[in-house]
Design an enzyme around this catalytic site. Structure first.
Site, short mmCIF file in Angstrom:
data_model
loop_
_atom_site.label_atom_id
_atom_site.label_comp_id
_atom_site.label_asym_id
_atom_site.label_seq_id
_atom_site.Cartn_x
_atom_site.Cartn_y
_atom_site.Cartn_z
N ARG A 15 30.39 -20.62 -6.40
CA ARG A 15 31.07 -20.32 -5.13
C ARG A 15 31.85 -21.50 -4.55
NH1 ARG A 15 27.29 -17.95 -0.97
NH2 ARG A 15 25.51 -18.41 -2.31
N GLY A 80 16.60 -20.38 -14.69
CA GLY A 80 15.74 -20.29 -13.51
C GLY A 80 15.12 -21.62 -13.14
N SER A 387 55.19 -65.93 12.05
CA SER A 387 55.46 -64.50 11.86
C SER A 387 56.27 -64.27 10.61
CB SER A 387 56.25 -63.96 13.05
OG SER A 387 55.44 -64.01 14.20
C1 UD1 Z 1 15.34 -20.52 -4.77
C2 UD1 Z 1 13.89 -20.05 -4.69
C3 UD1 Z 1 13.70 -19.26 -3.39
C4 UD1 Z 1 14.08 -20.13 -2.19
C5 UD1 Z 1 15.50 -20.66 -2.35
C6 UD1 Z 1 15.78 -21.68 -1.28
C7 UD1 Z 1 13.12 -19.68 -6.96
C8 UD1 Z 1 12.86 -18.67 -8.00
N1 UD1 Z 1 13.59 -19.20 -5.81
O1 UD1 Z 1 16.13 -19.36 -4.89
O2 UD1 Z 1 12.35 -18.87 -3.25
O3 UD1 Z 1 13.98 -19.40 -0.99
O4 UD1 Z 1 15.67 -21.30 -3.63
O5 UD1 Z 1 17.11 -22.06 -1.33
O6 UD1 Z 1 12.86 -20.85 -7.16
N2 UD1 Z 1 18.72 -24.64 -10.68
C9 UD1 Z 1 18.76 -25.29 -11.89
N3 UD1 Z 1 18.56 -24.58 -13.02
C10 UD1 Z 1 18.31 -23.25 -13.03
C11 UD1 Z 1 18.27 -22.59 -11.78
C12 UD1 Z 1 18.48 -23.31 -10.62
O7 UD1 Z 1 19.00 -26.51 -11.94
O8 UD1 Z 1 18.12 -22.69 -14.11
C13 UD1 Z 1 18.95 -25.38 -9.44
C14 UD1 Z 1 20.19 -24.92 -8.72
O9 UD1 Z 1 21.33 -25.68 -9.14
C15 UD1 Z 1 19.83 -25.15 -7.27
C16 UD1 Z 1 18.33 -24.96 -7.23
O10 UD1 Z 1 17.88 -25.13 -8.56
O11 UD1 Z 1 20.10 -26.47 -6.86
C17 UD1 Z 1 17.92 -23.59 -6.70
O12 UD1 Z 1 18.44 -22.59 -7.51
P1 UD1 Z 1 19.06 -21.25 -6.91
O13 UD1 Z 1 19.61 -20.45 -8.02
O14 UD1 Z 1 19.96 -21.55 -5.77
O15 UD1 Z 1 17.74 -20.53 -6.36
P2 UD1 Z 1 17.68 -19.38 -5.31
O16 UD1 Z 1 17.94 -18.09 -5.99
O17 UD1 Z 1 18.50 -19.70 -4.13
#
Ligand code: UD1
Ligand code: MG
Length: 451
Positions: A15, A80, A387
């Protein structure tokens, strides 16, 4: 007990609509990732692991620029948050103590909050950071039983009833390194997203007879950045806090909302900052300085009693000693001005050393660059630079020496000498009268001809 830090920074940040990985976008002059690292530093981690994926090389460079000891592990596919943490397993195989997980896109977790989590670890095996969400939206929900956290349910997987919970998961989690990886090894991707959720370790901990709790912080601390609008909101939040802190610390801000700080700006008490001043990274302003309107300052050190601006530009390596005056439209780069030196108008002072009480006249330029190399200009104590002097570096002007107005100085000037380096003036009697007559006559002829 020692603490290890894992920062998740593998996501692309779709985004943001950017070629740059999300965590490298800056707030207050520092990448989001550096803010997260800085937050984690509060616990004096024995190891700091950054999980990188998209733009991993650039992410690694930024992380190690701030903390050379930071270790980078790769997560090539983003399966994840649980999978991301597992990528740090080998790097932490020998680690003891606790492990804390932070997100690289969540810049404002405070030291106090992390210390509260650490304190809660004395009584619970796993500690999660939660917050009361004004709009819980798609956050993971914390299912509590009194002070005990039973499990975290992701929005996508939550029942209608669970979705009414407003106490939400920030993503920050702390437990022993051993439990972290033992529990994670049991996590599956059997859920609505088909991902390995870090949050599943809470339910698993509960089943294994371990205790978990959630510590609450203000929602503002958990603010994450997913879009340019979020980035702008994070910048605004940072600036609001930095201005309030400056005022609290005894700095006068005439129009606080127009002053912009960097993540590491230090301003001493009794400094006055006029409207529309911008600080880039690495600035220290000592007590009692005066920064006048519309100045831009980065990589600079300004001592007590110095006056800067209006409309001054201090660039990296500008070192202003006590009571130095740098006035309007003066640019200083990689230059030291000793006590009481003054450059009040329209000058460029780059790659230079200026002695105490020396006066730099209006329009003076240190000609430091020959198109390939940069050269140094040295000016002694109590000198007077006339100057519009061009100081063609490398060149030295001695103590109590002078340069005449308009001099082009490309030879050293000894102590006490006066350098005159310009074409001598010649006055031609009556020539101006004759020239005016000629020009006016020409103009009259043109008007007659109707031009
Ligand atoms: C996650 C939490 C959720 C919480 C929210 C807060 C989980 C499953 N869910 O959801 O409970 O309320 O954050 O913002 O943990 N990332 C990686 N590798 C991956 C996936 C994510 O490095 O494979 C990093 C992302 O870049 C990000 C962070 O982890 O900085 C969180 O990932 P994101 O996908 O935003 O999680 P949410 O779905 O928002
Ligand atoms: Mg998120």
């Amino acid at each position: 007990m020692s603490t290890n830090l894992i920062i998740l920074a593998a996501g692309k940040g779709t985004r943001m609509k950017s070629d740059m990985p999300k965590v490298l976008h800056a707030v207050a002059g520092a990448p989001l990732l550096v803010h997260a690292m800085k937050a984690g530093m509060a616990l004096e981690p024995s190891k700091m692991i950054i999980v990188a994926g998209h733009g991993a090389e650039d992410v690694a460079a930024a992380a190690q620029d701030y903390q050379p000891a930071a270790e980078i592990v790769l997560q090539t596919e983003q399966n994840g948050t649980g999978h991301a943490v597992l990528c740090a397993k080998d790097a932490l195989a020998q680690a003891t103590g606790d492990t804390l997980v932070l997100y690289g896109d969540t810049p404002f977790i405070s030291a106090e909050t992390l210390e509260n989590m650490q304190a809660a670890r004395a009584r619970y095996d796993v500690v999660v950071l939660g917050f009361e969400a004004a709009d819980p939206a798609r956050y993971g929900r914390l299912v509590m039983d009194g002070p005990r956290l039973q499990r975290i349910v992701e929005f996508k997987d939550a029942s209608d009833e669970e979705r009414t919970i407003t106490f939400c998961n920030s993503g920050v989690i702390l437990c022993s390194n051993k439990n972290m990886f033992e529990l994670l090894s049991q996590v599956t991707n059997d859920n609505a997203s088909g991902e390995y959720y870090l949050t599943d370790i809470i339910g698993l901990a509960h089943s294994a007879g371990l205790s978990a709790t959630a510590v609450a912080c203000a929602e503002a601390e958990t603010m994450g950045v997913n879009s340019r609008a979020d980035l702008a909101a994070a910048e605004a939040a940072f600036q609001a806090r930095a201005r309030a802190e400056a005022l609290e610390n005894g700095v006068t801000l005439t129009a606080p909302e127009t002053v912009f700080f960097a993540h590491d700006t230090y301003i001493g008490a009794d400094t006055i900052i006029e409207p529309n001043v911008v600080f880039g990274p690495d600035v220290t302003i000592e007590n009692g300085a005066h920064i006048r309107a519309f100045s831009h300052i980065e990589g600079a050190h300004v001592s007590r009693g110095a006056v800067v601006g209006p409309y001054a530009r201090l660039r990296p390596g500008a070192e202003l000693s006590e009571n130095v005056h740098v006035g309007n439209f003066v640019e200083i780069k990689n230059a030291t001005l000793a006590e009481g030196a003054k450059a009040n108008h329209l000058s460029y002072i780059g790659d230079a050393t200026v002695g105490p009480e020396t006066n730099i006249g209006a329009g003076t330029i240190t000609c430091n660059y020959d198109g390939v190399f940069k050269h140094h200009t040295t000016i002694g104590a109590r000198a007077f630079i006339g100057s519009n002097t061009m100081l063609v570096a490398p060149v030295t002007v001695g103590n109590e020496a002078m340069t005449a107005t308009g001099a082009v100085v490309n030879k050293n000037v000894p102590d006490g000498a006066m350098a005159i380096a310009r074409t001598p003036q010649e006055n031609k009697p009556e020539v101006a009268y004759r020239l005016f007559d000629k020009l006016r006559a020409k103009k009259a002829r043109q008007q007659d001809e109707g031009k």
